[in-house]
Design an enzyme around this catalytic site. Sequence first.
Site, mmCIF file in Angstrom:
data_model
loop_
_atom_site.group_PDB
_atom_site.id
_atom_site.type_symbol
_atom_site.label_atom_id
_atom_site.label_comp_id
_atom_site.label_asym_id
_atom_site.label_seq_id
_atom_site.Cartn_x
_atom_site.Cartn_y
_atom_site.Cartn_z
ATOM 1 N N GLU A 55 0.734 -1.184 -0.012
ATOM 2 C CA GLU A 55 0.098 0.081 0.119
ATOM 3 C C GLU A 55 0.917 1.345 -0.118
ATOM 4 O O GLU A 55 0.825 2.216 1.030
ATOM 5 C CB GLU A 55 -1.095 0.125 1.206
ATOM 6 C CG GLU A 55 -1.824 -1.244 0.992
ATOM 7 C CD GLU A 55 -3.168 -1.223 2.033
ATOM 8 O OE1 GLU A 55 -2.835 -0.349 3.094
ATOM 9 O OE2 GLU A 55 -4.191 -1.507 1.956
ATOM 10 N N GLU A 98 -5.694 -8.622 -0.716
ATOM 11 C CA GLU A 98 -6.373 -8.266 0.319
ATOM 12 C C GLU A 98 -7.843 -7.798 0.152
ATOM 13 O O GLU A 98 -8.305 -6.866 -0.769
ATOM 14 C CB GLU A 98 -5.902 -6.868 1.232
ATOM 15 C CG GLU A 98 -4.378 -7.333 1.867
ATOM 16 C CD GLU A 98 -3.632 -6.138 2.659
ATOM 17 O OE1 GLU A 98 -4.675 -5.609 3.201
ATOM 18 O OE2 GLU A 98 -2.723 -5.916 2.556
#
Length: 489
Positions: free
Chosen positions: A200, A386
């Site tokens: 991320e 995810e």
Amino acid sequence: MTFKKDFLWGGATAASQHEGGYNLGGRGLSTFDAVTGGGYQIPRRITYMTEDGVCDESPVDSTMTGKIPLGAKGYIKKDVFYPSHEATDFYHHFKEDIALMAEMGFKCFRMSISWSRICPQGMYDLNEEGLQFYDDVFDELLKYGIEPIVTLNHFDMPLYLADHYDGWLSREVIDFFVFYAKIVLTRYKNKVKYWMTFNEMNVLSGWCQIGIHDNCPQNLYQAHHHIFVASAKVVMLGHEINPENKIGMMVSYTPSYPMTCLPEDVMEAIEFNRQKHFYMDIQVKGYYPEYQLKFFERKGIAIQMENDDLNIIKNGTVDYIGFSYYMSTVSSTDPNAEKTEGNQFIACKNPYLKTSDWGWTVDPLGLRIALNEIYDRYHIPMFIVENGLGAPDNIENDGTINDEYRIEYLRNHIQAMKDAVELDGVDLMGYTPWGCIDIVSAGTGEMKKRYGFIYVERYDDGSGDFSRKKKKSFQWYKKVIETNGDELD
Ligand code: BG6
């Protein structure tokens, strides 16, 4: 059959949330080891020591941004609970965890390597015991035919680098990271084929994640530039070490819809979405996009670059796009628009959609929208690394854990992903739901917010014996994998 025969079904965790063993096997400390637990709307805190020897604490906000004074060093206090220290103890339970993953039929397992377990100070120091630990983990996965998917850096910075180099603000850290990456890419060359550089990248900010003490925009974007260069260098290196390697990037992807058809709201949504497109444009297209250069100009941000940096970025583009998807959000120019919690940001509330117990908007169709937006823009393979629902679980008197809510969430999201493949033709490599076994929440530092198919007896007061139990979703997901996503009910 919707999904390819070799579709990568599995699950995902990260070292600072799952592994534990923070002071075992020669591991050095990481920034997260100095971040306390918290809870829903109870901020986590960084514990630190100032240059004058004063011990203090600083809150970490909902964007996981923590700042400590310049010169202060992360410090571990006695009698304070730090969830990453033991996390859910993968360190001692990896054989059991992997056996359970194999029982579910996992084709892959996404995990991260703790940088400070390999290089305790994050520099050119090497810890053979740490390298051996991951050898053992990968061997165990491969024994069951489970493909390791490895993130080189998932929200953890060796504490020494934060303390002595101001984290990623220092250019030297690029070389330290490339050294670490070269060691592991070489060592695990015959065991790991799928890699991701940074988790991320679009949300990295502040001391906890990137070790910088003052994350004013100038410092933040300078640190991100160093991360871009490091990542691109590692992509090139990874391809040299093993041309078979697939090396991806990873962003948190939260699509934003305009609240109304007011053109200002539409423009607001475009600008919100650029906060992730910027990170993808750099790593997939290989250049700083014009809108970001104009943004820097307006804000007076001047990125210091070395001569070859732009070339490195151009040549170090990735093989696939990994992304996390939990929720969508809404963009509005109305300052009074109702707000709700989001994954590391405060979002506008979507009046049509429900939220989770932690305030995150639940939007399965948003996943299909995300897959289409990304594929239309980049046209390279995608990997949902995810996705999941953080929820409290209850152990019933008969010992069962009936997490129907989690099954419903995942079923709807897998259906959306099927639609994107079947109806829209996107190229999807795999799906690894988050926290496939219970882990510590990154945002709130609590155990109460659980994502797993496997329950871990560990609680927020530090109690629990780490024993593992299958939840109802365990058998459900096993069936999904067995039928390659055909059977979702
Ligand atoms: C992602 C992170 O943003 O969200 C994970 O990559 C994190 O590390 C996950 O755990 C879920 O967030 P949280 O705050 O519920 O743990």
